[in-house]
Design a protein around this motif. Structure first.
Motif, mmCIF file in Angstrom:
data_model
loop_
_atom_site.group_PDB
_atom_site.id
_atom_site.type_symbol
_atom_site.label_atom_id
_atom_site.label_comp_id
_atom_site.label_asym_id
_atom_site.label_seq_id
_atom_site.Cartn_x
_atom_site.Cartn_y
_atom_site.Cartn_z
ATOM 1 N N LEU A 319 -9.786 43.902 50.241
ATOM 2 C CA LEU A 319 -9.990 43.052 51.416
ATOM 3 C C LEU A 319 -9.901 43.830 52.729
ATOM 4 O O LEU A 319 -9.979 43.230 53.814
ATOM 5 N N GLY A 320 -9.712 45.147 52.651
ATOM 6 C CA GLY A 320 -9.746 45.967 53.858
ATOM 7 C C GLY A 320 -8.395 46.410 54.374
ATOM 8 O O GLY A 320 -8.322 47.062 55.427
ATOM 9 N N GLY A 321 -7.327 46.095 53.678
ATOM 10 C CA GLY A 321 -6.010 46.542 54.113
ATOM 11 C C GLY A 321 -5.729 47.971 53.677
ATOM 12 O O GLY A 321 -6.351 48.491 52.746
ATOM 13 N N ASP A 322 -4.807 48.614 54.362
ATOM 14 C CA ASP A 322 -4.427 49.992 54.037
ATOM 15 C C ASP A 322 -2.997 50.022 53.528
ATOM 16 O O ASP A 322 -2.102 49.388 54.101
ATOM 17 N N ILE A 323 -2.785 50.785 52.444
ATOM 18 C CA ILE A 323 -1.435 51.020 51.918
ATOM 19 C C ILE A 323 -1.182 52.515 51.956
ATOM 20 O O ILE A 323 -1.890 53.281 51.276
ATOM 21 N N HIS A 324 -0.222 52.935 52.748
ATOM 22 C CA HIS A 324 0.096 54.354 52.887
ATOM 23 C C HIS A 324 1.371 54.650 52.114
ATOM 24 O O HIS A 324 2.459 54.181 52.489
ATOM 25 N N LEU A 325 1.234 55.402 51.022
ATOM 26 C CA LEU A 325 2.394 55.805 50.233
ATOM 27 C C LEU A 325 3.046 57.041 50.849
ATOM 28 O O LEU A 325 2.488 57.673 51.744
ATOM 29 N N ASN A 326 4.238 57.358 50.357
ATOM 30 C CA ASN A 326 4.991 58.520 50.869
ATOM 31 C C ASN A 326 5.127 58.466 52.390
ATOM 32 O O ASN A 326 5.000 59.485 53.076
ATOM 33 N N SER A 327 5.384 57.272 52.902
ATOM 34 C CA SER A 327 5.442 57.063 54.358
ATOM 35 C C SER A 327 6.719 56.322 54.740
ATOM 36 O O SER A 327 6.690 55.138 55.120
ATOM 37 N N TYR A 344 7.729 54.553 63.680
ATOM 38 C CA TYR A 344 7.676 55.992 63.468
ATOM 39 C C TYR A 344 7.880 56.304 61.986
ATOM 40 O O TYR A 344 8.862 55.873 61.374
ATOM 41 N N VAL A 345 6.935 57.076 61.442
ATOM 42 C CA VAL A 345 6.927 57.378 60.013
ATOM 43 C C VAL A 345 6.987 58.883 59.814
ATOM 44 O O VAL A 345 6.193 59.631 60.403
ATOM 45 N N SER A 346 7.927 59.337 58.992
ATOM 46 C CA SER A 346 8.015 60.769 58.702
ATOM 47 C C SER A 346 7.026 61.138 57.621
ATOM 48 O O SER A 346 6.676 60.318 56.765
ATOM 49 N N GLN A 347 6.583 62.354 57.659
ATOM 50 C CA GLN A 347 5.654 62.868 56.664
ATOM 51 C C GLN A 347 6.431 63.703 55.659
ATOM 52 O O GLN A 347 7.155 64.638 56.022
ATOM 53 N N VAL A 348 6.296 63.349 54.400
ATOM 54 C CA VAL A 348 7.045 64.022 53.347
ATOM 55 C C VAL A 348 6.731 65.513 53.345
ATOM 56 O O VAL A 348 5.570 65.927 53.368
ATOM 57 N N GLY A 349 7.798 66.323 53.374
ATOM 58 C CA GLY A 349 7.638 67.771 53.332
ATOM 59 C C GLY A 349 7.498 68.430 54.685
ATOM 60 O O GLY A 349 7.405 69.658 54.766
ATOM 61 N N THR A 350 7.489 67.643 55.760
ATOM 62 C CA THR A 350 7.383 68.215 57.102
ATOM 63 C C THR A 350 8.360 67.514 58.030
ATOM 64 O O THR A 350 8.998 66.527 57.669
ATOM 65 N N GLU A 351 8.471 68.034 59.222
ATOM 66 C CA GLU A 351 9.294 67.411 60.257
ATOM 67 C C GLU A 351 8.459 66.515 61.157
ATOM 68 O O GLU A 351 8.978 65.904 62.094
ATOM 69 N N ASP A 352 7.169 66.453 60.885
ATOM 70 C CA ASP A 352 6.262 65.680 61.733
ATOM 71 C C ASP A 352 6.495 64.180 61.569
ATOM 72 O O ASP A 352 6.879 63.702 60.502
ATOM 73 N N VAL A 353 6.251 63.448 62.652
ATOM 74 C CA VAL A 353 6.373 61.994 62.653
ATOM 75 C C VAL A 353 5.080 61.393 63.176
ATOM 76 O O VAL A 353 4.526 61.863 64.175
ATOM 77 N N ILE A 354 4.597 60.370 62.497
ATOM 78 C CA ILE A 354 3.407 59.654 62.944
ATOM 79 C C ILE A 354 3.843 58.339 63.569
ATOM 80 O O ILE A 354 4.722 57.657 63.051
ATOM 81 N N GLU A 355 3.230 58.000 64.690
ATOM 82 C CA GLU A 355 3.552 56.748 65.378
ATOM 83 C C GLU A 355 2.451 55.719 65.122
ATOM 84 O O GLU A 355 1.264 55.989 65.315
ATOM 85 N N TYR A 356 2.878 54.553 64.664
ATOM 86 C CA TYR A 356 1.965 53.413 64.518
ATOM 87 C C TYR A 356 2.344 52.377 65.568
ATOM 88 O O TYR A 356 3.515 52.244 65.930
ATOM 89 N N LYS A 357 1.360 51.626 66.024
ATOM 90 C CA LYS A 357 1.614 50.540 66.967
ATOM 91 C C LYS A 357 1.184 49.225 66.330
ATOM 92 O O LYS A 357 0.206 49.172 65.586
ATOM 93 N N ALA A 358 1.944 48.175 66.613
ATOM 94 C CA ALA A 358 1.649 46.898 65.970
ATOM 95 C C ALA A 358 2.066 45.733 66.845
ATOM 96 O O ALA A 358 3.063 45.800 67.569
ATOM 97 N N ASP A 359 1.303 44.648 66.763
ATOM 98 C CA ASP A 359 1.662 43.408 67.443
ATOM 99 C C ASP A 359 2.694 42.624 66.635
ATOM 100 O O ASP A 359 3.507 41.889 67.201
ATOM 101 N N TYR A 360 2.628 42.782 65.313
ATOM 102 C CA TYR A 360 3.580 42.129 64.411
ATOM 103 C C TYR A 360 4.161 43.185 63.479
ATOM 104 O O TYR A 360 3.449 44.095 63.035
ATOM 105 N N CYS A 361 5.424 43.030 63.162
ATOM 106 C CA CYS A 361 6.073 43.914 62.198
ATOM 107 C C CYS A 361 6.778 43.041 61.157
ATOM 108 O O CYS A 361 7.580 42.169 61.508
ATOM 109 N N VAL A 362 6.461 43.262 59.889
ATOM 110 C CA VAL A 362 7.057 42.513 58.779
ATOM 111 C C VAL A 362 7.797 43.511 57.896
ATOM 112 O O VAL A 362 7.179 44.438 57.369
#
Length: 634
Positions: A319-327, A344-362
């Protein structure tokens, strides 16, 4: 030993405990509360971004409904592990199971890995162990509806076979007794006594029977007892194989020698004194199979319980949704400028962090994890961040997990064990040759079975019970013609599970095998390729289910639950008001069915309703269900 040996003890200590919480009546005329699912309008969340933290059944249901209802939202599921499902875990050959070294929620190190090494003889079905949920009650209509909709095949799960065994060290000399014998001998003696005392019993004014009807009612009660307890025509209880050639035996309790060419030899009737002395119902959950949630018919997905989350995940992707594992999510904050969550999501094996933005958080995380994830600005005292009642309720959950003796109304237990919000539970899985419980093949030369199996009815599915630490043994409910089968060799809770979770894997397996030998030495020796899982040690999970009684006394805990179930808006300084609810918690932890997948689905549906019509609150519970009754089956 479990905290409570019997339901009598439990109810004496917990007189207000309820198995199903009574929902408050929904106000129909006003828009204050609702207990009915409200669908989203097509496009209602167009251009909105929804982040779902955790891909348990609750999170996946939320994602699916947002997409299936064509809300217009962009849906992203962030999962810390390399698989979906959370506690819904099926293990197969080659899988690696790794607990954390301890039950600490934060900063725990990985423990010893276990490799699944089940064998698959030619012609056998693929072996698997449901390490988490293992059955679906027929009353769980939402889950069964989804499985039908997603074309997930189900088969019957056998909760009880009268051929199952009951073993207690101090009962019947430690000998394992056949379930049907204990069950029907007890029924027979009780019916015998009621038959004899029918007139006196029915004259009790509390029964409200008209005195002019006593004679008729006595005859009816006696007739009922003859059927109920398998009595003879005179109301006496005496087992007999019956007259050769006639179907007049009294044989519900089983045989010493099974009927065939001859009428067979009926098992000796256990005296009522020996039954009472044995206390077979104490510490064994003997009557759990007749409690509502465990009554037939129960189901399991064909091929493993993880077919549930696989089906949901496939639907979300389609249906178009995304599932990000190891996140793994490390932090959730709020941006006042954009009026969006920052995740803020860490990346497995690194010190890097990815930022997501959202209107709703569940959030489908176990709530205590939020203590280390939610930003200070969201949880600060005062108006800022979340609504006050929501923050207070989360703090109450944190207390129940991290400092439970400080919870309002806390009362020390007699056994000195201190339960936490996330309940302890452990399981053990084994593989073994099925003849160990289904019986040896008939010898073609003699046409007979081994002497030790004369009178023994094979076990096909169901659960054997014990008062030892393993508590129960589950036999496979499928593939009966296979050579090998996978059993659940222990499933325990509370203080016992806490103790087991601190043991090394090998020690848990050793204990499980030794306790299994008490049913039958040969059976215990034949158990191979063991696995042990303590859910309180599992990374990103750390427990079997939510134990709301740890939050505090009943009314206080219920109030915190109701506050969390509504979700929360975010305070806006400019308008000095809170936004519509945009942060929610899902999972069975926030449902009236704790510990069950149906509860996780129900919580997700309530969140969808809240999004659809945010001015309507979820119907509050009057009292919380007690997970010891709902899950453990005291």
């Amino acid at each position: 030993m479990a905290q409570y040996k019997s339901r009598k003890e439990f109810l004496q200590d917990n007189p207000r405990a309820t198995a199903f919480a009574a929902l408050a009546e929904a106000t129909r005329q006003q828009n204050e509360i609702t207990d009915k699912a409200i669908p989203l309008k097509p496009g209602q969340l167009k251009d909105k971004e929804v982040i779902i933290v955790g891909s348990g059944v609750g999170g996946l249901t939320t994602a699916y409904e947002l997409l299936a209802q064509k809300s217009g939202a962009k849906v992203t599921v962030l999962e810390a592990q390399n698989r979906t499902g959370g506690r819904c875990l099926s293990l197969r050959t080659g899988d690696v199971l790794t607990e954390d070294a301890n039950s600490k929620l934060f900063d725990s190190e990985p423990g010893e890995p276990q490799v699944v090494r089940f064998k698959r003889p030619t012609g056998d079905a693929e072996p698997y162990l449901n390490a988490g949920p293992g059955r679906i009650p027929s009353s769980h209509k939402r889950l069964l509806h989804y499985l039908k909709k997603f074309s997930v095949e189900v088969e019957v799960y056998i909760m009880n076979s009268e051929s199952n065994l009951v073993q207690k060290d101090k009962s019947f000399g430690g000998e394992a007794m056949v379930y049907r014998r204990l069950d029907h001998n007890t029924r027979g003696w009780l019916a015998h006594m009621v038959y004899e005392e029918a007139d006196r019993l029915l004259r009790n004014p509390k029964l409200g029977i008209n005195q002019d009807q006593i004679k008729n009612r006595v005859e009816e009660l006696q007739s009922l007892m003859i059927s109920f307890g398998e009595l003879d025509a005179d109301g006496k209880y005496a087992a007999t194989a019956g007259t050769p050639g006639f179907e007049d035996g009294k044989t519900r309790a089983g045989y010493k020698e099974l009927p065939g060419v001859a009428a067979g030899i009926v098992a000796d009737v256990l005296s009522f004194d020996s039954l009472l002395e044995s206390k077979f119902w104490e510490s064994t959950r003997f009557y759990q199979p007749v409690d509502f949630l465990w009554q037939p018919t129960l189901f399991q997905p064909v091929g493993g319980m993880d077919q549930v989350q696989h089906a949901f995940a496939q639907q979300v992707a389609a249906l178009g949704g995304d599932i990000h594992l190891n996140s793994p999510v490390k932090k959730i904050d709020w941006c006042e400028d954009t009026k969006k969550f920052k995740v803020y999501v860490s990346q497995v094996g690194t010190e890097d962090v990815i930022e997501y933005k959202a209107d709703y958080c569940v959030c489908n995380l176990a709530m205590p994890f939020l203590k280390g994830i939610l930003s200070e600005s969201l949880m600060r005292k005062g108006k800022s961040g979340f609504e006050g009642r929501f923050k207070d309720a989360l703090h109450a959950v944190y207390v129940a997990q991290f400092t439970p003796t400080k919870a309002p109304g806390y009362k020390p237990r007699k056994d000195k064990y201190v339960p936490h919000f996330l309940a302890n539970t452990t399981k053990v899985g084994w593989q073994a040759d099925r003849h160990l419980w289904q019986g040896s093949p008939i010898n073609p030369a003699t046409g007979s079975v081994e002497d030790s199996e004369v009178g023994v009815v094979p076990i096909f599915g169901g659960i054997s019970w014990t008062d030892n630490d393993i508590q129960q043994i589950w036999y496979p409910s499928t593939a009966y013609q296979d050579k090998k089968g996978v059993l659940t060799g222990a499933y325990n809770f509370d203080k016992i599970a806490h103790k087991w979770g601190k043991m090394p894997i090998k020690k848990r397996l050793h204990h499980a095998r030794e306790h299994a030998k008490k049913f039958n030495e040969k059976f215990g020796e034949g158990l191979d390729d063991g696995l042990a899982i303590a859910w309180q040690n599992m990374p990103y999970i750390k427990g079997g289910w939510a134990y709301w009684q740890a939050v505090g006394e009943s009314e206080y805990a219920t109030n915190q639950y109701n506050a969390i179930s509504q979700g929360s808006g975010i305070y806006d300084e400019n308008s000095d008001t809170y936004s519509i609810p945009c942060f929610f918690i899902v999972g069975d932890q926030i449902s009236s069915l704790p510990g069950w997948q149906e509860g996780a689905i129900a919580a997700a549906i309530k969140v969808i309703s809240r999004m659809a019509k945010p001015e309507l609150e979820i119907a509050p519970l009057k009292r919380l269900p007690d997970t010891r009754l709902m899950v453990e089956g005291i």
